[in-house]
Design a protein around this motif. Structure first.
Motif, PDB file in Angstrom:
ATOM      1  N   GLU A   1       0.725  -1.290  -0.032  1.00 57.08           N
ATOM      2  CA  GLU A   1      -0.045   0.003   0.046  1.00 57.08           C
ATOM      3  C   GLU A   1       0.969   1.333  -0.051  1.00 57.08           C
ATOM      4  O   GLU A   1       0.660   2.311  -0.777  1.00 57.08           O
ATOM      5  CB  GLU A   1      -0.875   0.042   1.254  1.00 57.08           C
ATOM      6  N   GLU A   2       1.916   1.231   0.831  1.00 61.04           N
ATOM      7  CA  GLU A   2       2.802   2.237   0.734  1.00 61.04           C
ATOM      8  C   GLU A   2       3.305   2.544  -0.651  1.00 61.04           C
ATOM      9  O   GLU A   2       3.452   3.810  -0.996  1.00 61.04           O
ATOM     10  CB  GLU A   2       4.093   2.078   1.894  1.00 61.04           C
ATOM     11  N   ARG A   3       3.917   1.393  -1.467  1.00 64.76           N
ATOM     12  CA  ARG A   3       4.376   1.725  -2.691  1.00 64.76           C
ATOM     13  C   ARG A   3       3.453   2.285  -3.775  1.00 64.76           C
ATOM     14  O   ARG A   3       3.555   3.223  -4.298  1.00 64.76           O
ATOM     15  CB  ARG A   3       4.877   0.323  -3.210  1.00 64.76           C
ATOM     16  N   ALA A   4       2.217   1.809  -3.498  1.00 62.81           N
ATOM     17  CA  ALA A   4       1.132   2.261  -4.323  1.00 62.81           C
ATOM     18  C   ALA A   4       0.637   3.760  -3.811  1.00 62.81           C
ATOM     19  O   ALA A   4       0.306   4.654  -4.971  1.00 62.81           O
ATOM     20  CB  ALA A   4      -0.220   1.522  -4.206  1.00 62.81           C
ATOM     21  N   ALA A   5       0.729   4.238  -2.645  1.00 62.94           N
ATOM     22  CA  ALA A   5       0.535   5.408  -2.388  1.00 62.94           C
ATOM     23  C   ALA A   5       1.601   6.591  -2.982  1.00 62.94           C
ATOM     24  O   ALA A   5       1.218   7.591  -3.273  1.00 62.94           O
ATOM     25  CB  ALA A   5       0.366   5.673  -0.931  1.00 62.94           C
ATOM     26  N   GLY A   6       2.860   6.156  -2.872  1.00 64.13           N
ATOM     27  CA  GLY A   6       3.934   6.976  -3.554  1.00 64.13           C
ATOM     28  C   GLY A   6       3.369   7.199  -5.130  1.00 64.13           C
ATOM     29  O   GLY A   6       3.782   8.410  -5.508  1.00 64.13           O
ATOM     30  N   ILE A   7       3.167   6.093  -5.757  1.00 66.40           N
ATOM     31  CA  ILE A   7       2.651   6.569  -7.266  1.00 66.40           C
ATOM     32  C   ILE A   7       1.512   7.438  -7.423  1.00 66.40           C
ATOM     33  O   ILE A   7       1.629   8.313  -8.153  1.00 66.40           O
ATOM     34  CB  ILE A   7       2.466   5.066  -7.875  1.00 66.40           C
ATOM     35  N   ALA A   8       0.595   7.130  -6.701  1.00 71.06           N
ATOM     36  CA  ALA A   8      -0.777   7.981  -6.446  1.00 71.06           C
ATOM     37  C   ALA A   8      -0.493   9.307  -6.167  1.00 71.06           C
ATOM     38  O   ALA A   8      -1.258  10.374  -6.365  1.00 71.06           O
ATOM     39  CB  ALA A   8      -1.790   7.096  -5.667  1.00 71.06           C
ATOM     40  N   LYS A   9       0.519   9.530  -5.668  1.00 65.37           N
ATOM     41  CA  LYS A   9       0.822  10.892  -5.178  1.00 65.37           C
ATOM     42  C   LYS A   9       1.137  11.911  -6.228  1.00 65.37           C
ATOM     43  O   LYS A   9       1.018  12.934  -5.940  1.00 65.37           O
ATOM     44  CB  LYS A   9       2.256  11.082  -3.908  1.00 65.37           C
ATOM     45  N   GLY A  10       1.624  11.362  -7.357  1.00 66.53           N
ATOM     46  CA  GLY A  10       1.975  11.957  -8.465  1.00 66.53           C
ATOM     47  C   GLY A  10       1.063  13.156  -8.913  1.00 66.53           C
ATOM     48  O   GLY A  10       1.387  14.436  -9.045  1.00 66.53           O
ATOM     49  N   PRO A  11       0.078  12.454  -9.294  1.00 63.40           N
ATOM     50  CA  PRO A  11      -1.093  13.418  -9.668  1.00 63.40           C
ATOM     51  C   PRO A  11      -1.610  14.682  -8.767  1.00 63.40           C
ATOM     52  O   PRO A  11      -2.185  15.597  -9.102  1.00 63.40           O
ATOM     53  CB  PRO A  11      -2.351  12.575  -9.976  1.00 63.40           C
ATOM     54  N   THR A  12      -1.410  14.640  -7.663  1.00 63.82           N
ATOM     55  CA  THR A  12      -1.507  15.524  -6.424  1.00 63.82           C
ATOM     56  C   THR A  12      -0.584  16.667  -6.510  1.00 63.82           C
ATOM     57  O   THR A  12      -0.798  17.787  -5.792  1.00 63.82           O
ATOM     58  CB  THR A  12      -1.909  14.820  -5.016  1.00 63.82           C
ATOM     59  N   LEU A  13       0.589  16.434  -7.239  1.00 62.86           N
ATOM     60  CA  LEU A  13       1.707  17.530  -7.160  1.00 62.86           C
ATOM     61  C   LEU A  13       1.841  18.292  -8.202  1.00 62.86           C
ATOM     62  O   LEU A  13       1.546  17.841  -9.285  1.00 62.86           O
ATOM     63  CB  LEU A  13       3.085  16.568  -6.835  1.00 62.86           C
ATOM     64  N   SER A  14       2.207  19.606  -8.067  1.00 64.87           N
ATOM     65  CA  SER A  14       2.522  20.282  -9.435  1.00 64.87           C
ATOM     66  C   SER A  14       3.695  19.970  -9.987  1.00 64.87           C
ATOM     67  O   SER A  14       4.704  19.114  -9.231  1.00 64.87           O
ATOM     68  CB  SER A  14       2.813  21.692  -8.840  1.00 64.87           C
ATOM     69  N   GLY A  15       3.968  20.137 -11.156  1.00 68.66           N
ATOM     70  CA  GLY A  15       5.203  19.833 -12.020  1.00 68.66           C
ATOM     71  C   GLY A  15       6.357  20.330 -11.143  1.00 68.66           C
ATOM     72  O   GLY A  15       7.469  19.480 -11.180  1.00 68.66           O
ATOM     73  N   ASP A  16       6.643  21.443 -10.706  1.00 60.96           N
ATOM     74  CA  ASP A  16       7.796  21.895  -9.945  1.00 60.96           C
ATOM     75  C   ASP A  16       7.922  20.916  -8.798  1.00 60.96           C
ATOM     76  O   ASP A  16       9.152  20.695  -8.479  1.00 60.96           O
ATOM     77  CB  ASP A  16       7.613  23.388  -9.517  1.00 60.96           C
ATOM     78  N   ALA A  17       7.004  20.505  -8.123  1.00 66.56           N
ATOM     79  CA  ALA A  17       6.965  19.730  -6.796  1.00 66.56           C
ATOM     80  C   ALA A  17       7.535  18.382  -7.269  1.00 66.56           C
ATOM     81  O   ALA A  17       8.526  17.747  -6.740  1.00 66.56           O
ATOM     82  CB  ALA A  17       5.955  19.509  -6.056  1.00 66.56           C
ATOM     83  N   LEU A  18       6.920  17.643  -8.453  1.00 65.87           N
ATOM     84  CA  LEU A  18       7.487  16.544  -8.775  1.00 65.87           C
ATOM     85  C   LEU A  18       8.766  16.638  -9.347  1.00 65.87           C
ATOM     86  O   LEU A  18       9.599  15.792  -9.047  1.00 65.87           O
ATOM     87  CB  LEU A  18       6.601  16.054  -9.900  1.00 65.87           C
ATOM     88  N   ARG A  19       9.249  17.574  -9.903  1.00 64.93           N
ATOM     89  CA  ARG A  19      10.571  17.799 -10.244  1.00 64.93           C
ATOM     90  C   ARG A  19      11.763  17.896  -9.053  1.00 64.93           C
ATOM     91  O   ARG A  19      12.663  17.174  -9.111  1.00 64.93           O
ATOM     92  CB  ARG A  19      10.910  18.995 -10.932  1.00 64.93           C
ATOM     93  N   THR A  20      11.216  18.484  -8.076  1.00 65.80           N
ATOM     94  CA  THR A  20      12.151  18.963  -7.156  1.00 65.80           C
ATOM     95  C   THR A  20      12.116  17.420  -6.208  1.00 65.80           C
ATOM     96  O   THR A  20      13.265  16.952  -5.700  1.00 65.80           O
ATOM     97  CB  THR A  20      11.603  19.641  -5.815  1.00 65.80           C
ATOM     98  N   TRP A  21      11.219  16.683  -5.934  1.00 70.44           N
ATOM     99  CA  TRP A  21      10.981  15.264  -5.480  1.00 70.44           C
ATOM    100  C   TRP A  21      12.086  14.432  -6.317  1.00 70.44           C
ATOM    101  O   TRP A  21      12.903  13.707  -5.596  1.00 70.44           O
ATOM    102  CB  TRP A  21       9.865  14.578  -5.270  1.00 70.44           C
ATOM    103  N   LEU A  22      11.730  14.470  -7.588  1.00 67.85           N
ATOM    104  CA  LEU A  22      12.746  13.528  -8.601  1.00 67.85           C
ATOM    105  C   LEU A  22      14.291  13.778  -8.401  1.00 67.85           C
ATOM    106  O   LEU A  22      15.092  13.022  -7.957  1.00 67.85           O
ATOM    107  CB  LEU A  22      12.261  13.579  -9.789  1.00 67.85           C
TER     108      LEU A  22
END
Length: 211
Positions: free
Chosen positions: A79-100
């Motif tokens: 469930e934790e792994r799935a939650a990490g993937i599902a988090k993607g659509p909730t973040l802005s592009g800038d936030a995703l880039r920063t996390w990556l």
């Protein structure tokens, strides 16, 4: 046919190259481009980037395990792994880039700190395999190299991945799929076919996505 020799230095170099390709591929994406479909079924680029970022954090847990001896699984649960993937659509592009970016740098720094002895310490992957820490860079190389192509931006294809990486990838997937032979064609196309990705091979049977 025996698998080609794959060294720790090779895997670390491929992980660095794949990370650079992945970061470069998302550098110019705006929010709309992040929301576009990836080449993986049912995943947008947001899902894909979140998965790669979460993978770096998860592998960082195994680096901690190898460095300290304290057992720290990649993911606490499926469930934790799935939650990490599902988090993607909730973040802005800038936030995703920063996390990556930040997760990739943390993982690289952790790997850099491992001693010769710690590289030999055993950890357990999310699939339950017990492996030495020397396998971690290869695990990361597969993620960043293959998924950089999966973004589908046109910036990265299998033809842009290192030849040595593709050779090792073909050997691994072929063995796991139990294939006696391979279709004729350029190495990048054969690797893409084996991984269940879009390819240009004629008359090659369809394969489910791998990784």
């Amino acid at each position: 046919m025996s698998a080609p020799t794959r060294t720790l230095a090779d895997a670390r170099a491929w992980a660095r190259t794949g990370t650079e390709l992945m970061l470069d591929a998302v550098a110019g994406l705006d929010d709309s481009a992040f929301s576009a479909p990836s080449t993986l079924p049912h995943w947008t680029r947001r899902h894909l980037v979140a998965h790669v970022a979460a993978n770096a954090d998860a592998l960082g847990n195994l680096v901690h395990w190898a460095a300290t001896g304290e057992e720290k699984p990649m993911y606490a649960s499926a469930e934790e792994r799935a939650a990490g993937i599902a988090k993607g659509p909730t973040l802005s592009g800038d936030a995703l880039r920063t996390w990556l970016t930040d997760s990739a740098h943390r993982l690289a720094a952790g790997l850099d700190r491992l001693t010769d002895e710690q590289w030999q310490h055993e950890v357990v992957t999310a699939q339950g395999r017990t492996v030495p820490a020397t396998e971690l860079p290869w695990m990361r190389a597969r993620e960043v190299c293959v998924h950089a192509a999966d973004l589908g931006t046109g910036a990265v294809t299998f033809a842009d991945l290192p030849k040595g990486f593709l050779t090792a990838l073909v050997a691994e997937i072929r063995a796991k799929r139990g294939l006696a032979g391979l279709p004729e064609g350029p190495l990048p196309e054969v690797a893409a076919w084996l991984a269940g990705r879009p390819h240009a091979l004629a008359d090659a049977p369809a394969l489910d996505p791998w990784l």
